[in-house]
Design an enzyme around this catalytic site. Structure first.
Site, PDB file in Angstrom:
ATOM      1  N   SER A 191      18.610 -39.685  24.035  1.00  0.00           N
ATOM      2  CA  SER A 191      17.175 -39.489  23.775  1.00  0.00           C
ATOM      3  C   SER A 191      16.870 -38.587  22.582  1.00  0.00           C
ATOM      4  CB  SER A 191      16.488 -38.939  25.029  1.00  0.00           C
ATOM      5  OG  SER A 191      17.048 -37.704  25.411  1.00  0.00           O
ATOM      6  N   GLU A 233      -0.701 -31.014  24.633  1.00  0.00           N
ATOM      7  CA  GLU A 233      -0.086 -29.779  25.092  1.00  0.00           C
ATOM      8  C   GLU A 233       1.409 -29.948  24.909  1.00  0.00           C
ATOM      9  OE1 GLU A 233      -0.610 -32.131  27.460  1.00  0.00           O
ATOM     10  OE2 GLU A 233       1.461 -32.166  28.176  1.00  0.00           O
ATOM     11  N   LYS A 266      10.212 -39.313  21.363  1.00  0.00           N
ATOM     12  CA  LYS A 266       8.790 -39.021  21.599  1.00  0.00           C
ATOM     13  C   LYS A 266       7.861 -39.616  20.551  1.00  0.00           C
ATOM     14  CE  LYS A 266       8.952 -35.046  24.597  1.00  0.00           C
ATOM     15  NZ  LYS A 266      10.409 -34.737  24.702  1.00  0.00           N
TER      16      LYS A 266
HETATM   17  C1  LIG Z   1      11.046 -34.405  25.857  1.00  0.00           C
HETATM   18  C2  LIG Z   1      12.425 -34.891  25.903  1.00  0.00           C
HETATM   19  C3  LIG Z   1      12.974 -35.453  27.081  1.00  0.00           C
HETATM   20  C4  LIG Z   1      12.253 -35.489  28.387  1.00  0.00           C
HETATM   21  O1  LIG Z   1      11.077 -36.262  28.403  1.00  0.00           O
HETATM   22  P1  LIG Z   1      11.029 -37.677  29.131  1.00  0.00           P
HETATM   23  O2  LIG Z   1       9.575 -38.000  29.161  1.00  0.00           O
HETATM   24  O3  LIG Z   1      11.613 -37.543  30.492  1.00  0.00           O
HETATM   25  O4  LIG Z   1      11.798 -38.624  28.290  1.00  0.00           O
HETATM   26  C5  LIG Z   1      14.267 -35.955  27.028  1.00  0.00           C
HETATM   27  N1  LIG Z   1      15.008 -35.890  25.899  1.00  0.00           N
HETATM   28  C6  LIG Z   1      14.525 -35.349  24.757  1.00  0.00           C
HETATM   29  C7  LIG Z   1      15.393 -35.309  23.550  1.00  0.00           C
HETATM   30  C8  LIG Z   1      13.215 -34.830  24.713  1.00  0.00           C
HETATM   31  O5  LIG Z   1      12.754 -34.292  23.582  1.00  0.00           O
END
Ligand SMILES: *Cc1c(COP(=O)(O)O)cnc(C)c1O
Length: 405
Positions: free
Chosen positions: A388, A119, A97
């Protein structure tokens, strides 16, 4: 290797921000000038070598890019093929993010806006926003549902520690959807001095495009890294989909590579058939939510229906409009895995690779079981999974659900 973190994207939505029938701008009239200003500033910024150099510098030295592409040998032995992980969990703040939050705060600075709002549901986007606000000395107000404030107290503390104000939202069910409404209302009132940092590839044009472009650093790096390591493109890209930003960031630079199959994994929650899920692409229908047209979970009257996932970051009733377009035109495939499957994947990845991944991320890993069952993984298949985020934030849930103490 040179870190090429930011370049001009050629694939644009049309001038109304439409991806086929999806996207657009469904917002109050008063916001149109601010959206136009943001779109115009972004066009200037992406042609500006100084902006690119600035972005590259912070991505490298503050965020910690480029992130590794790691060959997960033991997972590969278990499931077949050659499985690589794009290690976004190693970014500063523990997830992808920050790539987007950084890009947007640099744009806010260019526009001379001294105040940031956002938000947050789980608090991860709030933390990324509070982080860049602290770094650049901008005022930061984060809207968060009172239920979420209670559930995610550690992230609330992280935001406050970095000087952000966390504003409790008591309307509705006190969760993300309500926080989004309040943030939108704040923006309408204070649009002259305030930039709204949206955290995924959702919202009115130009947000889905610019969040995608800021996250595309993931796929650009991964593409160069896999060509370097394997001398060819991967067969599969796999990523979890909440709003869809980490998936889009990985997929986008491979869009023109027809041989590369893209799989987005949504949260089936307690099971699609129970209605307690957040899988709009797998089980929703087109509608309008948060300023754009896309798939979403809604009831028969077109009201946004409550969503459920064990992973707070996937617990969102909508999805980015470009993903809806990819579903419709077949460029990507969308599937869903359950809470239980995601939890089992957290344990498996921890035991086989020594990596504790976020519950969101675990949804992508869980899909390896299906790929194995469907014999998609040949010996020479190459798969890139977007890792992610890391799972520290989810330890309370993981401990409880897996009875670890
Ligand atoms: C917020 C988050 C997501 C989901 O958000 P996307 O916009 O779909 O990427 C996925 N993995 C992690 C670790 C997150 O913090």
């Amino acid at each position: 290797m040179k870190v090429t973190t930011y370049d001009i994207q050629r694939q644009m939505p049309d001038s109304n921000g439409r991806f086929g029938p999806f996207g657009g701008r469904f917002v109050p009239e008063t916001l149109i000038p601010a959206l136009d200003q943001l779109a115009a500033e972004y066009e200037l910024a992406k042609e500006d070598p100084r902006f690119q150099a600035e972005m590259d510098g912070y991505l490298k030295n503050y965020v910690g890019r480029e992130t590794p592409l790691y060959h997960a040998e033991r997972l590969s032995q278990q499931f077949g093929g050659r499985i690589y992980l794009k290690r976004e969990d190693l970014c500063h703040t523990g997830a992808h993010k920050i790539n987007n939050a950084l890009g947007q705060i640099l744009l806010a600075r260019r526009m001379g806006k001294p105040r940031i709002i956002a938000e947050t549901g789980a608090g991860q986007h709030g933390v990324a926003t509070a982080t860049v606000c602290a770094r650049f000395g901008l005022k930061c107000d984060i809207y968060m549902g009172f239920e979420d404030i209670e559930r995610q107290s550690l992230n609330v503390a992280r935001m406050r520690l970095m000087g952000a104000k966390v504003i409790p939202v008591t309307s509705g069910t006190g969760t993300l959807k309500d926080a989004t409404n309040d943030a939108m209302r704040d923006w309408v009132t204070n649009v002259r001095d305030t930039h709204y940092i949206i955290g995924s590839v959702v919202g009115p044009h130009p947000y889905p495009m610019l969040v995608r472009d800021f996250q595309s650093v993931i796929g650009r790096e991964a593409r160069a890294q896999i060509l370097d390591r394997e001398g060819r493109l991967p067969d599969y890209l796999v990523a979890c989909v909440g709003g869809g930003s980490n998936a889009m960031g990985l997929f986008y630079p491979f869009l023109q590579d027809g041989s590369v199959k893209m799989i987005g994994v949504e949260a089936a929650g307690e099971g699609i058939e129970t209605g307690r899920h957040c899988a709009p692409l797998s089980a929703g229908s087109p509608g309008v939510f948060q300023g754009s047209a896309s798939y979403l979970i809604q009831d028969n009257d077109g009201q946004v229906a409550p969503s459920h996932s064990i992973s707070a970051g996937l617990d969102y009733p909508g999805v980015g409009p470009e993903h809806s377009w990819f579903k419709e035109n077949g460029r990507a495939k969308y599937v869903a895995v359950s809470d239980a499957e995601a939890l089992a994947a957290v344990r498996n990845v921890a035991e086989t690779e020594g990596l504790i991944v976020a519950l969101e991320t675990a949804h992508a890993f869980a899909y390896l079981h299906t790929m194995q069952e469907e014999h998609l993984l040949k010996d020479d298949s190459i798969v890139i999974i977007n890792c992610s985020g890391r799972g520290d934030k989810d330890m309370n849930t993981i401990v409880r659900e897996l009875h670890l103490v």
